[in-house]
Design a protein around this motif. Sequence first.
Motif, PDB file in Angstrom:
ATOM      1  N   PRO A   1      -0.251   5.492   3.360  1.00 15.20           N
ATOM      2  CA  PRO A   1      -1.380   4.523   4.280  1.00 15.20           C
ATOM      3  C   PRO A   1      -0.129   3.679   4.875  1.00 15.20           C
ATOM      4  O   PRO A   1       0.861   3.529   4.188  1.00 15.20           O
ATOM      5  CB  PRO A   1      -2.202   3.605   2.945  1.00 15.20           C
ATOM      6  CG  PRO A   1      -0.902   3.906   1.680  1.00 15.20           C
ATOM      7  CD  PRO A   1      -0.836   5.592   1.718  1.00 15.20           C
ATOM      8  N   ALA A   2      -0.527   3.610   5.770  1.00 10.97           N
ATOM      9  CA  ALA A   2       0.445   2.928   6.731  1.00 10.97           C
ATOM     10  C   ALA A   2       2.106   3.706   6.738  1.00 10.97           C
ATOM     11  O   ALA A   2       2.967   2.299   6.995  1.00 10.97           O
ATOM     12  CB  ALA A   2       0.580   0.941   6.100  1.00 10.97           C
ATOM     13  N   SER A   3       2.268   4.637   6.835  1.00  8.21           N
ATOM     14  CA  SER A   3       3.192   5.251   7.011  1.00  8.21           C
ATOM     15  C   SER A   3       4.237   4.566   8.545  1.00  8.21           C
ATOM     16  O   SER A   3       5.519   4.522   7.836  1.00  8.21           O
ATOM     17  CB  SER A   3       3.267   6.273   6.574  1.00  8.21           C
ATOM     18  OG  SER A   3       2.250   7.470   7.847  1.00  8.21           O
ATOM     19  N   ARG A   4       3.949   4.802   9.320  1.00  9.46           N
ATOM     20  CA  ARG A   4       3.990   4.689  10.474  1.00  9.46           C
ATOM     21  C   ARG A   4       5.068   2.976  10.327  1.00  9.46           C
ATOM     22  O   ARG A   4       5.526   1.979  11.108  1.00  9.46           O
ATOM     23  CB  ARG A   4       3.363   5.257  11.811  1.00  9.46           C
ATOM     24  CG  ARG A   4       3.698   6.381  11.383  1.00  9.46           C
ATOM     25  CD  ARG A   4       3.372   6.684  12.847  1.00  9.46           C
ATOM     26  NE  ARG A   4       2.431   8.184  13.062  1.00  9.46           N
ATOM     27  CZ  ARG A   4       2.984   8.769  13.290  1.00  9.46           C
ATOM     28  NH1 ARG A   4       4.287   8.717  13.088  1.00  9.46           N
ATOM     29  NH2 ARG A   4       3.147  10.183  13.311  1.00  9.46           N
ATOM     30  N   ILE A   5       4.442   2.223  10.233  1.00 10.44           N
ATOM     31  CA  ILE A   5       4.288   0.638   9.916  1.00 10.44           C
ATOM     32  C   ILE A   5       5.091   0.529   8.478  1.00 10.44           C
ATOM     33  O   ILE A   5       6.527  -0.064   8.865  1.00 10.44           O
ATOM     34  CB  ILE A   5       3.019  -0.156   9.049  1.00 10.44           C
ATOM     35  CG1 ILE A   5       2.211   0.172  10.665  1.00 10.44           C
ATOM     36  CG2 ILE A   5       3.873  -1.410   8.993  1.00 10.44           C
ATOM     37  CD1 ILE A   5       0.877  -0.546   9.447  1.00 10.44           C
TER      38      ILE A   5
ATOM     39  N   ASP B   1       4.656  14.927   2.747  1.00 10.77           N
ATOM     40  CA  ASP B   1       3.465  15.233   4.066  1.00 10.77           C
ATOM     41  C   ASP B   1       3.294  13.672   3.700  1.00 10.77           C
ATOM     42  O   ASP B   1       2.419  13.211   4.579  1.00 10.77           O
ATOM     43  CB  ASP B   1       2.671  15.803   4.438  1.00 10.77           C
ATOM     44  CG  ASP B   1       1.348  15.926   5.425  1.00 10.77           C
ATOM     45  OD1 ASP B   1       2.095  15.955   6.267  1.00 10.77           O
ATOM     46  OD2 ASP B   1       0.675  15.957   5.248  1.00 10.77           O
ATOM     47  N   PHE B   2       4.126  12.687   3.710  1.00 12.89           N
ATOM     48  CA  PHE B   2       4.000  11.808   3.357  1.00 12.89           C
ATOM     49  C   PHE B   2       3.520  10.243   4.780  1.00 12.89           C
ATOM     50  O   PHE B   2       2.744   9.835   4.879  1.00 12.89           O
ATOM     51  CB  PHE B   2       4.792  10.741   2.931  1.00 12.89           C
ATOM     52  CG  PHE B   2       6.034  10.391   3.718  1.00 12.89           C
ATOM     53  CD1 PHE B   2       6.556   9.108   4.987  1.00 12.89           C
ATOM     54  CD2 PHE B   2       7.133  11.133   3.767  1.00 12.89           C
ATOM     55  CE1 PHE B   2       7.598   9.002   5.347  1.00 12.89           C
ATOM     56  CE2 PHE B   2       8.622  11.842   5.190  1.00 12.89           C
ATOM     57  CZ  PHE B   2       8.524   9.650   5.666  1.00 12.89           C
TER      58      PHE B   2
ATOM     59  N   GLU C   1       0.987  -1.157   0.267  1.00  9.97           N
ATOM     60  CA  GLU C   1      -0.195  -0.265   0.055  1.00  9.97           C
ATOM     61  C   GLU C   1       0.555   1.625   0.046  1.00  9.97           C
ATOM     62  O   GLU C   1       0.108   1.889  -0.654  1.00  9.97           O
ATOM     63  CB  GLU C   1      -0.874  -0.077   1.083  1.00  9.97           C
ATOM     64  CG  GLU C   1      -1.593  -1.044   1.357  1.00  9.97           C
ATOM     65  CD  GLU C   1      -3.024  -1.575   2.654  1.00  9.97           C
ATOM     66  OE1 GLU C   1      -2.432  -0.559   3.945  1.00  9.97           O
ATOM     67  OE2 GLU C   1      -3.216  -2.356   2.446  1.00  9.97           O
ATOM     68  N   PHE C   2       1.688   1.469   0.791  1.00  6.53           N
ATOM     69  CA  PHE C   2       2.703   2.668   0.925  1.00  6.53           C
ATOM     70  C   PHE C   2       3.221   2.398  -0.905  1.00  6.53           C
ATOM     71  O   PHE C   2       3.237   3.388  -1.290  1.00  6.53           O
ATOM     72  CB  PHE C   2       3.869   2.489   1.943  1.00  6.53           C
ATOM     73  CG  PHE C   2       4.477   3.978   1.997  1.00  6.53           C
ATOM     74  CD1 PHE C   2       4.571   4.292   3.336  1.00  6.53           C
ATOM     75  CD2 PHE C   2       5.810   3.919   1.210  1.00  6.53           C
ATOM     76  CE1 PHE C   2       5.009   5.696   3.339  1.00  6.53           C
ATOM     77  CE2 PHE C   2       6.134   4.508   1.575  1.00  6.53           C
ATOM     78  CZ  PHE C   2       5.952   6.115   2.391  1.00  6.53           C
TER      79      PHE C   2
END
Length: 272
Positions: free
Chosen positions: A224-228, A218-219, A199-200
């Motif tokens: 989506p799921a940026s912190r994962i 600003d990613f 997704e990312f």
Amino acid sequence: MTVTSSTRPSPRPAGDRMPVLYLSHGAPPLADDPLWTAQLAAWSGELPRPEAVLIVSAHWESAPVTLGATRTVPLVYDFRGFPERYHRVAYPAPGAPGLAGKVRKLLAGPGTPVHDAPDRGLDHGAYVPLAEMYPDADVPVLQLSMPTLDPGELLELGRRLAPLRDEGVLIVGSGFFTHNLRGLMWGAGPDEAPSWSKEFDAWGGEALARADLDALLDFEHRAPASRIAHPRTDHFAPLFVTLGAGEDDLAAQRTVIDGFWGGLAKRSVQLG
């Protein structure tokens, strides 16, 4: 590391600007991946031959901005848990003292010093991909530290380095398009990846194709799921140096390498 032959890059026509790259560099075992090594070798074969390479790696954060060795010194084996043979790899690329002087002039100013680390060799974010792209180690290489992980500041850093493109310098940001080692899937195929990585990667590829710099900056909030995908943003951060140095060519960027390695997105792009 098995050094593979590649098509020798064509000479750079006088007056032509060098492109700018962001590549996913992989761990030391990248050298054992026949697909990825072939992709890197083919990529370098399509590029004009650089006068020198200026590389920013996810594996060197140091503020203020710092220049690595300008002579050939031992590599930095900044990893553990891999067989001893990866610690015996050599990549004796020439130093680039002339390039270091040019970088210093572009970056230094009141309140913005440029430091030197004369004994710091190339780390694996630099030498692992370069050994596949320029296996003869005959292109001078200079490594530059990342002084921050702030996307806007790194974009500005890249903008200030952009004039080097007119002097035959290949500017490279080296990271990993998704990078969560806890989610690493050893042995996974090039199309296998967890949903967060896919997704990312899809979001990032689409944002690049749209030349949507605001979204990319600003990613952390928009992707989506940026912190994962990036529990820490150090491996995405070099992209912003690339985007700054290649901003004039953002609309013409292209993905050269895609797919996954161990479930991590190895998307690598070229501007110009």
